[in-house]
Design a protein around this motif. Structure first.
Motif, PDB file in Angstrom:
ATOM      1  N   HIS A   1       0.831  -1.202   0.000  1.00 42.97           N
ATOM      2  CA  HIS A   1       0.000   0.000   0.000  1.00 42.97           C
ATOM      3  C   HIS A   1       0.866   1.253   0.000  1.00 42.97           C
ATOM      4  O   HIS A   1       0.633   2.189  -0.769  1.00 42.97           O
ATOM      5  N   TRP A   2       1.877   1.268   0.854  1.00 44.26           N
ATOM      6  CA  TRP A   2       2.707   2.454   0.977  1.00 44.26           C
ATOM      7  C   TRP A   2       3.475   2.725  -0.313  1.00 44.26           C
ATOM      8  O   TRP A   2       3.527   3.857  -0.775  1.00 44.26           O
ATOM      9  N   VAL A   3       4.054   1.698  -0.875  1.00 40.74           N
ATOM     10  CA  VAL A   3       4.806   1.866  -2.120  1.00 40.74           C
ATOM     11  C   VAL A   3       3.902   2.424  -3.213  1.00 40.74           C
ATOM     12  O   VAL A   3       4.258   3.378  -3.908  1.00 40.74           O
ATOM     13  N   ASN A   4       2.737   1.866  -3.368  1.00 38.23           N
ATOM     14  CA  ASN A   4       1.812   2.343  -4.398  1.00 38.23           C
ATOM     15  C   ASN A   4       1.426   3.797  -4.173  1.00 38.23           C
ATOM     16  O   ASN A   4       1.447   4.604  -5.099  1.00 38.23           O
ATOM     17  N   HIS A   5       1.082   4.143  -2.962  1.00 38.81           N
ATOM     18  CA  HIS A   5       0.676   5.518  -2.643  1.00 38.81           C
ATOM     19  C   HIS A   5       1.851   6.479  -2.780  1.00 38.81           C
ATOM     20  O   HIS A   5       1.761   7.500  -3.465  1.00 38.81           O
ATOM     21  N   HIS A   6       2.958   6.169  -2.129  1.00 39.07           N
ATOM     22  CA  HIS A   6       4.069   7.111  -2.057  1.00 39.07           C
ATOM     23  C   HIS A   6       4.703   7.375  -3.428  1.00 39.07           C
ATOM     24  O   HIS A   6       4.962   8.528  -3.778  1.00 39.07           O
ATOM     25  N   ILE A   7       4.926   6.340  -4.187  1.00 39.39           N
ATOM     26  CA  ILE A   7       5.556   6.539  -5.497  1.00 39.39           C
ATOM     27  C   ILE A   7       4.627   7.316  -6.422  1.00 39.39           C
ATOM     28  O   ILE A   7       5.034   8.288  -7.061  1.00 39.39           O
ATOM     29  N   ARG A   8       3.378   6.899  -6.497  1.00 43.48           N
ATOM     30  CA  ARG A   8       2.448   7.522  -7.448  1.00 43.48           C
ATOM     31  C   ARG A   8       2.097   8.955  -7.080  1.00 43.48           C
ATOM     32  O   ARG A   8       1.788   9.763  -7.962  1.00 43.48           O
TER      33      ARG A   8
END
Length: 137
Positions: free
Chosen positions: A109-116
């Motif tokens: 979840h964090w990777v998807n949110h933070h990168i995008r």
């Protein structure tokens, strides 16, 4: 649901950061695949991901300072909140235990949110710079 896949919308346009993100996504997928095919992966893979992410955070923060990125403090704070959350869920009593699916979902979840959201803004800002560095008086 687990949904981390390396796709073009994760590319921020800064080669070193993109390579870092791609590696983290690959490691998350590797851990997820191990959940699906056998026993839960050892906790070391979680630790490896976190160490690598910390190096990525440090690089991003140096780049943000070097380019006078206007959202530096908010972006840095997101990194620090994430670091603390990972410390909270990765206590010494669980350090040798298997990776949990909950830990993997948090990473996903964090990777998807933070990168995008956050890293994409940084990529756009750096891409728009003509000289690539702060202007000094």
């Amino acid at each position: 649901m687990f949904n981390t896949k390396w796709t073009s919308d994760l590319v921020v346009g800064i080669e070193d950061i993109d390579q870092c993100h791609k590696y983290v996504v690959e490691k998350i997928n590797e851990a997820y695949d191990r959940f699906m095919t056998g026993p839960a992966p050892d906790g070391y893979i979680f630790d490896e991901i976190l160490v690598y992410m910390a190096q990525c955070f440090d690089y991003e923060q140096m780049l943000m300072m070097d380019t006078c990125y206007p959202d530096f403090l908010a972006h840095r704070d997101e990194h620090e909140i994430f670091r603390q959350r990972m410390i909270d869920i990765r206590t010494p009593r669980t350090a040798s235990a298997s990776l949990s699916i909950d830990q993997l979902v948090i990473l996903d979840h964090w990777v998807n949110h933070h990168i995008r959201e956050c890293d994409a803004k940084l990529g756009a800002f750096v891409g728009d710079l003509s000289g690539g560095r702060c202007k000094t008086a």
